[in-house]
Every structure is written in C-alpha cells, then in structure tokens.
Design a protein around this motif. Structure first.
Motif, short mmCIF file in Angstrom:
data_model
loop_
_atom_site.label_atom_id
_atom_site.label_comp_id
_atom_site.label_asym_id
_atom_site.label_seq_id
_atom_site.Cartn_x
_atom_site.Cartn_y
_atom_site.Cartn_z
N THR A 103 42.01 32.86 44.93
CA THR A 103 43.11 32.53 44.01
C THR A 103 43.05 31.07 43.59
OG1 THR A 103 44.41 34.24 45.08
CG2 THR A 103 45.63 32.64 43.76
N HIS A 104 43.38 30.82 42.35
CA HIS A 104 43.36 29.48 41.74
C HIS A 104 44.34 28.53 42.45
CE1 HIS A 104 44.23 26.54 38.51
NE2 HIS A 104 43.08 26.90 37.96
N SER A 105 44.08 27.25 42.32
CA SER A 105 44.86 26.24 43.05
C SER A 105 46.32 26.14 42.61
CB SER A 105 44.18 24.88 42.91
OG SER A 105 44.14 24.49 41.55
N PHE A 161 49.61 34.75 31.90
CA PHE A 161 48.31 34.71 31.21
C PHE A 161 48.31 33.55 30.23
CE2 PHE A 161 49.74 36.64 27.23
CZ PHE A 161 50.91 37.27 27.64
N ASP A 162 47.10 33.25 29.76
CA ASP A 162 46.88 32.05 28.95
C ASP A 162 46.39 32.42 27.57
OD1 ASP A 162 47.47 29.51 29.92
OD2 ASP A 162 45.76 29.49 31.28
N LEU A 163 47.12 32.00 26.57
CA LEU A 163 46.62 32.19 25.20
C LEU A 163 45.68 31.07 24.78
CD1 LEU A 163 49.99 33.51 24.31
CD2 LEU A 163 47.99 34.67 23.38
N HIS A 164 45.71 29.96 25.51
CA HIS A 164 44.77 28.88 25.18
C HIS A 164 43.41 29.08 25.87
CE1 HIS A 164 46.95 26.26 28.46
NE2 HIS A 164 46.01 26.99 29.03
N LYS A 165 43.25 30.21 26.56
CA LYS A 165 41.92 30.58 27.07
C LYS A 165 41.42 31.74 26.21
CE LYS A 165 42.55 28.80 31.72
NZ LYS A 165 42.92 29.14 33.12
N TRP A 166 41.64 32.97 26.72
CA TRP A 166 41.05 34.11 26.00
C TRP A 166 41.85 34.54 24.78
CZ3 TRP A 166 38.44 38.43 29.41
CH2 TRP A 166 37.11 38.55 29.01
N GLY A 191 51.14 26.74 29.94
CA GLY A 191 49.85 27.29 30.34
C GLY A 191 49.99 28.19 31.53
N GLY A 192 48.85 28.54 32.11
CA GLY A 192 48.82 29.48 33.22
C GLY A 192 49.57 28.98 34.44
N THR A 193 49.45 27.70 34.74
CA THR A 193 50.13 27.16 35.91
C THR A 193 51.64 27.32 35.75
OG1 THR A 193 48.34 25.58 36.23
CG2 THR A 193 50.42 25.09 37.32
N ALA A 194 52.15 26.92 34.60
CA ALA A 194 53.60 27.02 34.35
C ALA A 194 54.04 28.48 34.33
CB ALA A 194 53.95 26.33 33.03
N VAL A 237 50.90 39.06 39.02
CA VAL A 237 49.48 39.03 38.66
C VAL A 237 49.17 37.74 37.91
CG1 VAL A 237 47.66 40.11 37.29
CG2 VAL A 237 49.25 41.54 38.58
N ASP A 238 48.17 37.02 38.40
CA ASP A 238 47.65 35.87 37.67
C ASP A 238 46.54 36.35 36.74
OD1 ASP A 238 46.69 33.55 36.65
OD2 ASP A 238 45.78 32.82 38.52
N GLY A 239 46.90 36.47 35.47
CA GLY A 239 45.93 36.89 34.47
C GLY A 239 45.53 35.74 33.57
C1 LIG Z 1 43.13 28.34 34.15
C2 LIG Z 1 43.67 29.14 35.25
C3 LIG Z 1 44.93 28.87 35.80
C4 LIG Z 1 45.73 27.67 35.37
O1 LIG Z 1 46.11 27.77 34.02
P1 LIG Z 1 46.38 26.46 33.13
O2 LIG Z 1 46.56 27.01 31.78
O3 LIG Z 1 45.16 25.59 33.26
O4 LIG Z 1 47.60 25.82 33.68
C5 LIG Z 1 45.40 29.70 36.78
N1 LIG Z 1 44.68 30.76 37.21
C6 LIG Z 1 43.47 31.05 36.71
C7 LIG Z 1 42.72 32.23 37.23
C8 LIG Z 1 42.93 30.25 35.72
O5 LIG Z 1 41.71 30.54 35.22
#
Ligand SMILES: *Cc1c(COP(=O)(O)O)cnc(C)c1O
Length: 495
Positions: free
Chosen positions: A188-190, A298-303, A148-151, A270-272
């Motif tokens: 910025t995200h945690s 970036f996250d494929l399990h989001k958008w 995911g995004g964190t990894a 960039v955190d996308g």
């Molecule tokens: C969701 C999110 C993350 C973390 O991603 P995970 O997939 O939950 O690990 C990081 N940054 C932003 C901006 C997010 O929305």
C-alpha cells in the motif's frame, strides 16, 4: 459615483494590449503541447537560470510582456517532462489541451465551489455523478473532487474512522476507546501511514499484510489478523484494498475483500489512485469488487490524463460523508433563497471550505472526448505496457521483476558477472543515464529488495515506437555501461 483618482485595481489599464499579450501566453502554453514530442523528455534546470530567479520581494511593477518573457525563457523549458510521450516515471498524467482552456475559463470565472447557487455547482455535481456512474455507485452515494489521491484516501479513511471507530469519536476524539486497526497489504502507498498519523490513529493502527507472488494481499492472513486483533481487544474498523499498487500495479482481490468486510462489519476502502479508472476501459473486470466498496479514491490527474490537481473520493453512504464533514456556523447559514439557499453541500463533504473549480476540467474532458475514447486510451496504455513487458522478457540482457497486470512494468538490466548489490548499483546508474539522456523518463523502486527500473504508463501521447526507443536506450546505454563501468559505481548497500 465617480472613482477617485487614487483608487487602484489590478486589471489591465489597456485591455486591448493585454489581450494581445494574453494570446501570446496562451500560444506559448499550447505550443508546449503541440510540440510535446520534440526535444528531450527532461532537461536539468541550469543553476545560473535558477539563480536568476532569486530576488527579494518585487516592490514595483514589471511590464507583463517582460514577465511573459521570463516565463518563456526560464520557466517553460524546465518542466517535469510529464507532458512528453516518453515520460513514464512515478505515476504522472499528461494533461490535455482542452484542459488548458478549461483551466483558463475556470480561472476567469473564479467561482467559490463550496456549493452556492451557480453554474459551477451544477457542473461539479454532474461531473461527480459521472464518476459515480463509472464506479457503479448508487444514487445515495456522495463524493468530492479533491486535490489528489492522498486527499481522496484521507476522506475515505476519515469517514471509515468516524463511522466504525466507536460512538462519540467525533466529539471525544480517540481518547479512551479500544485501539483502532486498519488492514492493508505491505504494498500500500505511503498515504496510509501519513493519514493514520493525521487522524490521530498512529502508524501502530496499521496492520500490514503480506502479499502473494503477484503482490496481492493474502486474504487468509488478513482474516487471521482480524481475529487475533479482536482477541487482543483491539477494534478493527477498515480494510484498504488496492486497485493498482504503486509499485507494480497489482490489484488486490477486491471481491474477496468486500465479502470479508461484510462478514466482519468492517469499512471497505479502495485506493484506486493508480488503477481505478481502468473501470473506463475494457479491462474493468480486473477491478471486480470495487463497485462494492464503502469508499473509493482515484486520481484524474493520473489515468484520467487531466492536469494537476484533481482526484476524487466516492462514498457509498452519502449521509455518512456529510456526517463526517458538515459544519453550520452562523456565517454560513442558509436562507432558502438568494445565492445560498441551502447548506454548502460541497464544502460539507470534505475539509476544504474555499474550493476551486477543478471539476470544470473533468467536465470539459468528458464532454470533449467522451468516456469511451478515454477508456480506449487506457486500454492502449495497458496494451503498450504488455507489449513492452513481452519485449523485455525476450531480451537476454533484460528481465521483468514483477508480473504486469495494468500499466506498470518493473524490470532491470542483467549485467554479466555482478553480485546482487552490484546489479542494483548498475541499474541505478543505467536509470540515471537514461533520464539524463532525455530519451525517456522511467523511475525506480525496489522489488523484493532489488533495485528496479519502473514505468507507469498514464500517458495518452505515448505510441508503441516510444517504448521501442526506451528498449533501444536500455540496450545501448546498458551495453556501454557494461563495457565500461564507471569508477564511481560502487555497489549499493542493502538498506
Ligand atoms: C499516486 C498514488 C497515491 C497518491 O495520490 P496523489 O494524487 O499523489 O496524492 C496513492 N495511492 C496510489 C496507489 C498512487 O499511485
């Protein structure tokens, strides 16, 4: 060789009977999606049903049909709810029907995706090449599908640290050298704090920058902070830009950040996770500059609308990514031929050795729907939230708490004659009542200290009428609450 009577395995004894049951399981799964719109978005998990699942380690077997019954009765109905068209809490994707089948097939193949000579490596490589194409990364870039995004952010920050954190860091660790500094906006995200801890940088490594009225990083303040840190003998190594902040969906001025990083010799990450895939939509220009990043998460399990878990990291300098993670122990030696002719190139780009075939889900989705349709639905999500925000603005009792730039809206009900702490308490109660009503699931955040209801729309099933339902619920439930405030609704403390 004849099999000994006493030898066992875990395969069904009667494949015919098992296939019939498996089809029932698949039917149950697909019904959830076909009927996603029916019923409440979310329902609490009744305590007695949860308790019914408490039991010691089962030593003996249970008929698979009974296990499926248990799933049907006690597990399937009590889900998060993010497959429903009116789920907009946090940032959750919805999953796809083709993804269910892709996962089933990936699970049956059960390949080890470290990079062996097999179809899974080719599929994963192709899916990753598509991701690089979306972000206009060069052929010399690399990347990896991760949980995911964190990894994915951790991969980017690790390569940044190793490449720009001073020579010998990989071998010596952080002892001795100048203290490293990474720059990011306060929005910025945690993940950043957690990753700085993990990487031994400590949270003190983070220089948190103020944001402007649109919740975007203040680039001039950033420039000053870097100069001041250099003067103090600290070692700036990385700037993190947001392509969609988690609170409001704000996009930092990525082009300006890319310029600054080039001038200063800093790594640009960039955190996308939230907004990166807007690159697939007609709104890609909103993220201008992302294609210049040294690394993108970036996250494929989001958008991307895919099932959990799948995120992706891209690294412009593919060799740098391999330098950070490649390992060659004797038991992974390549032999030029056979099943492992070369190094395990996928394992060499991240921290996982054993990896599952999550890439198949992405490959199947892009083949089945095409990138254009996925992009159109991302546009649709942006349009839906813009329309919702306009309706909120027009409602005398509702107000927007932050500008809307992508798929996130933060808003609240304005109850008459309440102090700010009372407004916070009122809106929290309103949020919880809406969630508990099953009509919709927004979540919450704080905007400049004030409690906000928040929707983030990464839902391919949402229709405009769904947002009308939320508006109606806000007015009805908010109105009822205003007419009869509950005694328990004490003003929230300002913390
Ligand atoms: C969701 C999110 C993350 C973390 O991603 P995970 O997939 O939950 O690990 C990081 N940054 C932003 C901006 C997010 O929305």
């Amino acid at each position: 060789m004849a099999m000994l009577e006493t030898e066992e395995n875990l395969d069904p004894e009667d494949w015919g009977a098992f296939r019939a049951l498996a089809r029932r399981g698949l039917d149950d799964a697909l019904s959830l999606l076909e009927e996603a719109r029916e019923g409440p978005v979310w329902r609490p998990f009744p305590e007695e049903k949860a308790r019914g699942l408490e039991e010691p380690l089962p030593r003996g077997p249970m008929a698979f049909s009974q296990v499926l019954d248990l799933l049907r009765e006690r597990v399937l109905p009590y889900r998060t709810g993010n497959i429903h068209p009116r789920f907009w809490g946090w940032v959750m994707g919805t999953g796809t029907a083709d993804g269910v089948v892709a996962d089933l097939i990936a699970s049956a193949m059960n390949p080890h995706c470290a990079g062996y000579d097999q179809s899974a490596s080719v599929i994963e490589g192709r899916a990753l090449a598509w991701m690089r194409e979306i972000f206009r990364f060069p052929a010399t870039s690399a990347g990896l599908f991760v949980s995911g995004g964190t990894a994915a952010n951790l991969i980017g920050l690790t390569v940044a640290r190793n490449e720009r954190g001073g020579a010998g860091l990989k071998q010596q660790g952080l002892r001795g050298g100048a203290a490293l500094r990474v720059y990011a906006s306060a929005e910025t995200h945690s993940w950043l704090g957690a990753c700085c801890e993990l990487l031994g940088l400590g949270r003190a490594a983070i220089c948190e920058l103020a944001v402007d009225d649109d919740f975007r990083i203040d680039v001039e303040a950033l420039r000053r902070a870097i100069a001041e840190d250099r003067e103090r003998g600290l070692l700036p190594f990385c700037v993190v830009g947001n392509a969609g902040t988690v609170n409001t969906g704000a996009v930092d001025p990525l082009d300006e950040l890319a310029d600054l990083c080039r001038e200063e010799g800093l790594w640009f990450h960039v955190d996308g996770a939230l907004g990166g895939l807007a690159m697939l939509s007609s709104r890609g220009a909103l993220l201008a500059g992302i294609e210049r990043a040294d690394s993108v998460a970036f996250d494929l399990h989001k958008w991307g609308y895919l099932q959990y878990e799948i995120g992706c990291a891209l690294v412009r300098d593919g060799a740098a990514q391999a330098r950070s993670f490649a390992a060659s122990p004797a038991y992974l030696e390549a032999h030029g031929r056979g099943i492992q002719p070369g190094p395990l190139i996928l394992a060499d780009l991240g921290i996982q050795l054993s990896r599952g075939f999550r890439a198949l889900r992405a490959w199947v989705a892009f083949k089945t729907h095409g990138a254009d349709k996925i992009g159109r639905i991302i546009d649709q999500n942006i349009d839906q939230v813009a329309a919702f925000a306009a309706r909120v603005k027009a409602e005398p009792r509702l107000e927007l708490l932050a500008p809307v730039s992508l798929n996130v809206a933060c808003f609240r009900y304005r109850a008459e004659g309440l102090t700010e702490p009372e407004q916070d308490a009122f809106n929290r109660e309103l949020l919880l009542r809406i969630q508990e009503s099953g009509i919709a699931v927004p979540s919450s955040t704080r905007i400049r200290g004030r409690f906000a209801l928040r929707i983030a729309n990464a839902n391919h099933r949402s229709r405009s009428c769904d947002f009308e339902s939320l508006l109606a619920a806000l007015k009805d439930i908010g109105g009822a609450l205003e007419a009869a405030p509950t005694r328990g609704m004490v003003a929230m403390s300002e913390d």
